[in-house]
Structures are given as C-alpha cells and as structure tokens.
Design an enzyme around this catalytic site. Structure first.
Site, PDB file in Angstrom:
ATOM      1  N   GLU A  25       1.818  49.889  40.543  1.00 42.63           N
ATOM      2  CA  GLU A  25       0.898  49.216  39.607  1.00 42.63           C
ATOM      3  C   GLU A  25       1.567  48.944  38.260  1.00 42.63           C
ATOM      4  O   GLU A  25       2.645  49.476  37.957  1.00 42.63           O
ATOM      5  CB  GLU A  25      -0.361  50.061  39.412  1.00 42.63           C
ATOM      6  CG  GLU A  25      -0.072  51.430  38.813  1.00 42.63           C
ATOM      7  CD  GLU A  25      -1.217  51.935  37.973  1.00 42.63           C
ATOM      8  OE1 GLU A  25      -1.658  51.198  37.070  1.00 42.63           O
ATOM      9  OE2 GLU A  25      -1.651  53.072  38.194  1.00 42.63           O
ATOM     10  N   LYS A 159      -7.005  61.626  37.423  1.00 43.11           N
ATOM     11  CA  LYS A 159      -6.560  62.149  36.126  1.00 43.11           C
ATOM     12  C   LYS A 159      -7.522  63.232  35.624  1.00 43.11           C
ATOM     13  O   LYS A 159      -8.735  63.066  35.694  1.00 43.11           O
ATOM     14  CB  LYS A 159      -6.449  61.004  35.116  1.00 43.11           C
ATOM     15  CG  LYS A 159      -5.214  60.150  35.402  1.00 43.11           C
ATOM     16  CD  LYS A 159      -5.001  59.089  34.345  1.00 43.11           C
ATOM     17  CE  LYS A 159      -5.876  57.899  34.584  1.00 43.11           C
ATOM     18  NZ  LYS A 159      -5.388  56.964  35.594  1.00 43.11           N
TER      19      LYS A 159
HETATM   20  N1  PSU Z   1      -1.890  56.657  36.553  1.00 42.60           N
HETATM   21  C1  PSU Z   1      -1.182  57.042  35.457  1.00 42.60           C
HETATM   22  N2  PSU Z   1      -1.437  56.391  34.275  1.00 42.60           N
HETATM   23  C2  PSU Z   1      -2.345  55.360  34.176  1.00 42.60           C
HETATM   24  C3  PSU Z   1      -3.085  54.961  35.338  1.00 42.60           C
HETATM   25  C4  PSU Z   1      -2.819  55.642  36.495  1.00 42.60           C
HETATM   26  O1  PSU Z   1      -0.357  57.964  35.537  1.00 42.60           O
HETATM   27  O2  PSU Z   1      -2.526  54.792  33.083  1.00 42.60           O
HETATM   28  C5  PSU Z   1      -4.106  53.824  35.223  1.00 42.60           C
HETATM   29  C6  PSU Z   1      -4.391  53.171  36.585  1.00 42.60           C
HETATM   30  O3  PSU Z   1      -4.130  51.790  36.452  1.00 42.60           O
HETATM   31  C7  PSU Z   1      -5.863  53.417  36.833  1.00 42.60           C
HETATM   32  C8  PSU Z   1      -6.395  53.404  35.428  1.00 42.60           C
HETATM   33  O4  PSU Z   1      -6.452  52.441  37.666  1.00 42.60           O
HETATM   34  O5  PSU Z   1      -5.399  54.213  34.750  1.00 42.60           O
HETATM   35  C9  PSU Z   1      -7.803  53.936  35.335  1.00 42.60           C
HETATM   36  O6  PSU Z   1      -8.471  53.208  34.352  1.00 42.60           O
HETATM   37  P1  PSU Z   1     -10.069  53.296  34.220  1.00 42.60           P
HETATM   38  O7  PSU Z   1     -10.361  54.757  34.014  1.00 42.60           O
HETATM   39  O8  PSU Z   1     -10.397  52.440  33.024  1.00 42.60           O
HETATM   40  O9  PSU Z   1     -10.652  52.755  35.497  1.00 42.60           O
END
Ligand code: PSU
Ligand code: MN
Length: 303
Positions: A25, A159
């Site tokens: 990604e 996360k």
């Molecule tokens: N994994 C990481 N760092 C990130 C992400 C994933 O180590 O920044 C990103 C991914 O793109 C994931 C996003 O889809 O964080 C989640 O964002 P949100 O909580 O706004 O859906």
C-alpha cells in the site's frame, strides 16, 4: 483508451507468467511515516519481496490511473509529495477522476490488487474500530473491504491505537477469517500479544495457501487477515506503548482530530512521544509482513 488500472511492465510480466506478486500500500508511505524514513522503508520492503521470490506491486493513484507497481523515481516522488489524498473505497474513483495523486489505504489497495489479479498484500496494520466508536462511529472501511474483496492481507493485526477486541469481533461478524501466524494470541501491532486468543492458528505459508484454496473451493468469497507478530527483538512492551497511545489519544481529542486525520495524527504523535521507537518497530513489522506475504504468494503460485 488508456486502461484505468495500469500494472508496471514488471508486474504485468509476473502476472502473465503466473509468478508470485505481492501488493503493497501507499498510505503508509504518504500518511504513516515521515520523510525520508518512508522512502527507505518503501525501497527496503520492495527489495525484501524480490529477495523472497515475488514481484512487489506498490499501488497508488496518479494521473488518472490506478498504478500497480512503481519504479524508483515514482516511489521517491510519492514519498516527498504533499497534499496527497488518502483514498479508501468511498473515494478511490474520485482520486482517479480528479487526476490528483492519491495514496491507497488497505481498503483501496485491496481493490486495486484484486482488479490487477494479485492475491496477497502486505501492510503494517489494518484500520479498525476506534476506541470511541460508540460516539464517533469511526470504524475503518478496511473491515468491510476484507469482508468483500478476495485478497489475503498480511499485517501485524490491527493498529493498537484501536479497540482491538471490538475490531476482531466485527471481523468475525463479517465472516473474515483471522489467522494468527504461529501464535496463540493475536498480535497488537507494536507488541506481540493482545490478550485476545487467535481464532485460527496456522504455522506455515503452505497451510495458509491451502486454507485459501479451500475457501475458494467452497465458494466463500471475501478476504482473509493474516496476523503476524513482529520479531521479539523489535517489540515495545504493552505498558510502555500503552502510555504513549493514551497520551496521543488525549492530544487528539483536545485538538479535535477526527475522521481520516485520526490515524495519521496518532501515529505521528506516538512517534514523537516515543522519540522514534514506534517508527523503528513499525518498519520492522512491515518488513516481517512482507517476508511472510512473499512466502504465501510463492506457496499460492506453486499450487
Ligand atoms: N499500517 C501502517 N501504517 C499505516 C497504515 C497501515 O503501519 O499508516 C494505514 C493503512 O493504509 C490503513 C490506514 O488502511 O492506516 C487506516 O486508516 P483509517 O483508520 O483512517 O481507516
Ligand atoms: Mn476512520
């Protein structure tokens, strides 16, 4: 007419020859890590995928196209770019139709990977149910995408800024298998354990490939989450990371940070509070996930 989803020559060749390919990604590059560590991480992960027998395909929206596989010049441009859109299912097509540069989250990367014919994707950690979801309604679109798009997502779980228990409950409700790779407890991103029992434990890339093939044979669609604990020497114990997360969440709330800005803000704040330790662990867990995803792609290609 230009195709709207454009694999790079290297990715197109690998796909045409049914060689293993791993999607990567780009939101992690533009919104997840600071310059220049983001570029070093992206380059390092691409090399690691190649060393492990697969072709890397970083996905991004540029010039009205979903690009699948970038050359080094594009990667560097992206890592330094400003005002990059953070794209998910809701706005992926807007990113393309507006001609702007947009990075893809887990959800949008899964869509791009599937359109290109890529079955495995490595990231850091998925988005999920935020801790204040009962009032903010902030639940990442990554969870719905896992339920509908047949791509295997290799991550260090979700996360740990999130409510992990609620996140895994939602995945179960949506019929998304969560596979703990060689672990009895699901990982918590920067730490190896979350206190949540692994629903399905598998111990080899071949076992994961066989599981996926069986799902397909049964006509069960949608994706799968493989949760891979980071190497022990890079983990941050849960009390230490927990205090930084608590502080970052408090700061986010006093600064009224919400929506798409929430995750990038929290990651940045934890990076500052930990004086860079969280970033070092984050990079190592992405590398570990890239290795495993490559092995899964190799196992799938040799079935
Ligand atoms: N994994 C990481 N760092 C990130 C992400 C994933 O180590 O920044 C990103 C991914 O793109 C994931 C996003 O889809 O964080 C989640 O964002 P949100 O909580 O706004 O859906
Ligand atoms: Mn959100």
């Amino acid at each position: 007419m230009t195709p709207i989803v454009r694999p790079s020559p290297a990715v197109a060749a690998a796909l045409a020859e049914s060689r293993p390919v791993v999607a990567l990604e780009s939101t992690i590059i533009t919104h997840g890590m600071p310059w220049p560590d983001n570029l070093a991480m992206a380059r390092g992960v691409e090399s690691l995928v190649r060393e492990n027998g697969a072709e890397p395909a970083t996905i991004v929206v540029m010039d009205g196209e979903v690009r699948v596989g970038l050359d080094d010049g594009d990667l560097e441009k992206l890592a330094q770019a400003r005002d990059v859109l953070k794209l998910s299912r809701a706005d992926l097509a807007y990113g393309v139709s507006s001609g702007r540069t947009g990075s893809t989250t887990v959800a949008a990367t899964m869509i791009g990977a599937h359109l290109a014919g890529i079955r495995v994707f490595a990231t850091g950690g998925i988005g999920g149910v935020h801790r204040d979801a009962e009032t903010s309604f902030d639940i990442s679109a990554d969870l719905d995408e896992l339920a509908r798009t047949p791509v295997i997502v290799v991550s260090a779980g979700a996360k740990a800024i999130l409510d992990l228990k609620k996140t895994f409950e939602v995945l179960e409700t949506k019929g998304v298998p969560v596979v703990g790779y060689g672990c009895d407890e699901l990982p918590a991103f920067w730490s190896r354990d979350s206190g949540i029992a692994t629903p399905i434990r598998l111990d080899s890339p071949e076992a994961i490939a066989r599981f996926q093939a069986t799902r397909e044979a049964l006509g069960i669609d949608g994706g799968m989450l493989v949760a891979n604990p980071l190497p022990q020497e890079h983990e941050i114990d849960s009390a230490t990371i927990g205090s930084w997360i608590g502080q970052a969440l408090a700061d986010a709330s006093s600064n009224a940070i919400s929506g798409k800005a929430a995750t990038p803000y929290l990651l940045k704040r934890i990076f500052e509070l930990s004086q860079g330790r969280s970033l070092a662990s984050n990079i190592e867990l992405v590398r570990s996930n890239a290795r495993l995803a490559s092995a899964i792609a190799v196992a799938l290609a040799s079935r």
